[in-house]
Design an enzyme around this catalytic site. Structure first.
Site, mmCIF file in Angstrom:
data_model
loop_
_atom_site.group_PDB
_atom_site.id
_atom_site.type_symbol
_atom_site.label_atom_id
_atom_site.label_comp_id
_atom_site.label_asym_id
_atom_site.label_seq_id
_atom_site.Cartn_x
_atom_site.Cartn_y
_atom_site.Cartn_z
ATOM 1 N N HIS A 36 0.841 -1.199 0.000
ATOM 2 C CA HIS A 36 0.000 0.000 0.000
ATOM 3 C C HIS A 36 0.879 1.252 0.000
ATOM 4 C CE1 HIS A 36 -3.583 -2.151 1.886
ATOM 5 N NE2 HIS A 36 -2.625 -2.921 2.342
ATOM 6 N N GLU A 118 2.479 -0.738 4.464
ATOM 7 C CA GLU A 118 2.244 0.616 3.962
ATOM 8 C C GLU A 118 3.584 1.298 3.719
ATOM 9 O OE1 GLU A 118 -0.613 2.174 3.364
ATOM 10 O OE2 GLU A 118 -2.165 1.162 4.553
ATOM 11 N N HIS A 157 -2.558 -3.023 -3.379
ATOM 12 C CA HIS A 157 -3.926 -2.852 -2.902
ATOM 13 C C HIS A 157 -4.878 -2.661 -4.077
ATOM 14 C CE1 HIS A 157 -6.617 -0.818 0.405
ATOM 15 N NE2 HIS A 157 -7.063 -1.990 0.042
ATOM 16 N N ASP A 167 -3.657 2.503 -4.719
ATOM 17 C CA ASP A 167 -2.293 2.364 -4.215
ATOM 18 C C ASP A 167 -1.741 0.950 -4.444
ATOM 19 O OD1 ASP A 167 -4.290 1.624 -2.186
ATOM 20 O OD2 ASP A 167 -2.604 1.361 -0.818
HETATM 21 ZN ZN LIG Z 1 -4.050 0.630 0.577
#
Ligand SMILES: [Zn+2]
Length: 188
Positions: A36, A118, A157, A167
């Protein structure tokens, strides 16, 4: 010891235990890695807002963007900051709440069986070399403990939530990432 510990914490990660997590369904094989990006506010880097969001302490008044998201219960296992610093919010064995409504290869509820990472960034800002290096390192550690995450079971994602999420975005260099991931594996 440079391996993931018995609870699923990565070595070298700053531990920030998020309440936004729970147990995976019994017997679940962890066999997907989801990449992400996130920045708060969008396009601004270096603040502590992402951490605040994942720890349910985001100040809704600190920025107009924050008010509608401050009450959202989300998390990811890992966050890689722009300088490569690694934060871990959920041990890998537990279920983090990062994917939302999602499907990979026809199987829904990706949170059940995935690990979410992330990267601090946006869809169209190049990620930093330090981020790619840390991401490759994390991937190597995770795959050593969860070998069912084969290279073809690493997804963005946007791939598991098409039409809803974009993303990690066009700025994410999948070729570089895969090259670094595989070369760090052959380095042992
Ligand atoms: Zn995401």
């Amino acid at each position: 010891m440079s391996t993931i510990d018995a609870e699923g914490w990565l070595p070298g990660a700053l531990q920030r235990l998020s309440p936004n997590a729970d147990e995976r369904p019994p017997g679940t094989l962890i066999d997907l890695l989801v990449i992400h990006n996130i920045s708060l506010p969008p396009g601004e880097f270096g603040g502590g807002w992402i951490e605040d969001l994942f720890l349910n302490r985001l100040d809704p008044h600190a920025h107009p963007y924050f008010a509608p998201i401050a009450g959202v219960r989300v998390s990811a296992h890992l966050l890689v900051r722009r300088d490569g610093e690694l934060l871990q919010f959920v041990p890998c064995d537990r279920r983090a709440w990062h994917a939302g409504v999602s499907s990979f290869a026809g199987r829904e509820r990706c949170n059940d069986y995935s690990i979410g990472i992330e990267l601090e960034g946006t869809d169209d800002t190049p990620f930093t070399p330090a981020q790619y290096a840390q991401l490759a390192r994390c991937t190597r550690l995770i795959r050593a403990r969860h070998p069912a995450i084969t290279p073809d079971r690493i997804a963005g994602h946007s791939e598991i939530a098409p039409g809803r999420k974009t993303d990690p975005g066009l700025a994410f260099d999948w070729g570089l990432y895969r090259q670094l991931m595989l070369s760090s594996e052959s380095d042992g």
